[in-house]
Motif scaffolding. Structure first.
Motif, PDB file in Angstrom:
ATOM      1  N   LEU A  44       0.901  -1.375  -0.193  1.00  0.00           N
ATOM      2  CA  LEU A  44       0.324  -0.054  -0.175  1.00  0.00           C
ATOM      3  C   LEU A  44       0.828   1.241  -0.038  1.00  0.00           C
ATOM      4  N   PHE A  45       1.952   1.544   0.873  1.00  0.00           N
ATOM      5  CA  PHE A  45       2.754   1.903   0.875  1.00  0.00           C
ATOM      6  C   PHE A  45       3.824   1.839   0.336  1.00  0.00           C
ATOM      7  N   GLU A  49       7.571   5.914   2.095  1.00  0.00           N
ATOM      8  CA  GLU A  49       6.732   6.001   2.427  1.00  0.00           C
ATOM      9  C   GLU A  49       6.914   5.839   4.033  1.00  0.00           C
ATOM     10  N   LYS A 132      -5.893  -2.254   6.870  1.00  0.00           N
ATOM     11  CA  LYS A 132      -5.528  -2.625   5.427  1.00  0.00           C
ATOM     12  C   LYS A 132      -7.225  -2.559   5.222  1.00  0.00           C
ATOM     13  N   GLN A 152      -2.103   9.743   6.701  1.00  0.00           N
ATOM     14  CA  GLN A 152      -2.090   9.196   5.798  1.00  0.00           C
ATOM     15  C   GLN A 152      -2.388   7.974   4.853  1.00  0.00           C
ATOM     16  N   GLU A 155      -6.076   8.837   3.721  1.00  0.00           N
ATOM     17  CA  GLU A 155      -5.537   9.208   1.828  1.00  0.00           C
ATOM     18  C   GLU A 155      -5.857   8.079   1.246  1.00  0.00           C
ATOM     19  N   LYS A 156      -5.124   7.403   1.201  1.00  0.00           N
ATOM     20  CA  LYS A 156      -5.136   5.321   0.264  1.00  0.00           C
ATOM     21  C   LYS A 156      -5.719   5.246  -0.512  1.00  0.00           C
ATOM     22  N   TYR A 157      -7.653   5.518   0.540  1.00  0.00           N
ATOM     23  CA  TYR A 157      -8.380   4.833   0.000  1.00  0.00           C
ATOM     24  C   TYR A 157     -10.028   5.643   0.227  1.00  0.00           C
TER      25      TYR A 157
END
Ligand code: PNS
Length: 158
Positions: A44-45, A49, A132, A152, A155-157
């Motif tokens: 994911l990162f 990151e 996750k 943070q 934000e990914k989702y």
């Protein structure tokens, strides 16, 4: 000087990881957190990151260093002049895999000792993959990961 490495994917770091880092940092002169950068092909990162997030949540620990590694863990340990590999154990489900890894690492280089630390019971059910999954369903991450990185992850989702 006693140097230990604490390796993992840390995608992302959880409160369970942070608890092990805090406790292990008290046992060794230096603790190097090693972020495996080529493990899961679809993290994911990014490794950068993940390193940045771990650095941010460990700023209060002045003997903790964070770095990425590729390849064998024992080679990374050697490059850091470490003699100890720290691993956390949550449940018996972790044991078999960790036992095998510890024996393999010992066979690869007998100079290193793997030291296991039991998780704090309040974190025993936390894993990066659960975090996750929960984040994907817009679940509440409070208490599972350090508060500084919740935004943070969300934000990914988005
Ligand atoms: O957080 P994880 O994903 O459970 O961590 C696993 C990790 C990074 C500790 C493990 O995959 C590892 O050490 N990988 C490096 C390669 C290696 O040395 N493997 C063991 C011998 S083949």
């Amino acid at each position: 000087m006693r140097i230990a490495v604490y390796p993992g994917s840390f995608d992302p770091i959880t409160n369970g990881h942070l608890d092990i880092i805090e406790r292990a940092s008290r046992l060794y002169d230096r603790l190097v957190v090693g972020v495996l950068s080529n493990g899961n092909k679809n993290p994911l990162f990014s490794a950068e990151e993940r390193v940045e997030m771990i650095r941010r949540v460990t700023v209060h620990l002045n003997n903790v260093e964070v770095d990425t590694f590729t390849g064998l863990l024992v080679d990374f340990a050697k490059s850091k002049n470490a003699t100890v590999i720290v691993k956390g154990l949550r449940t018996v489900a972790d044991f078999e895999y960790e036992f095998q890894m510890a024996l393999l690492n010992k066979a690869l280089n007998p100079e290193y000792e793997t030291m296991f630390m039991m998780t704090n019971t309040k974190y025993s059910y936390i894993s990066s993959s659960m975090v996750k999954e929960l984040a994907g369903f817009r679940g509440n991450l409070t208490g599972l990961v350090p508060s500084e990185i919740i935004g943070q992850i969300k934000e990914k989702y988005e």
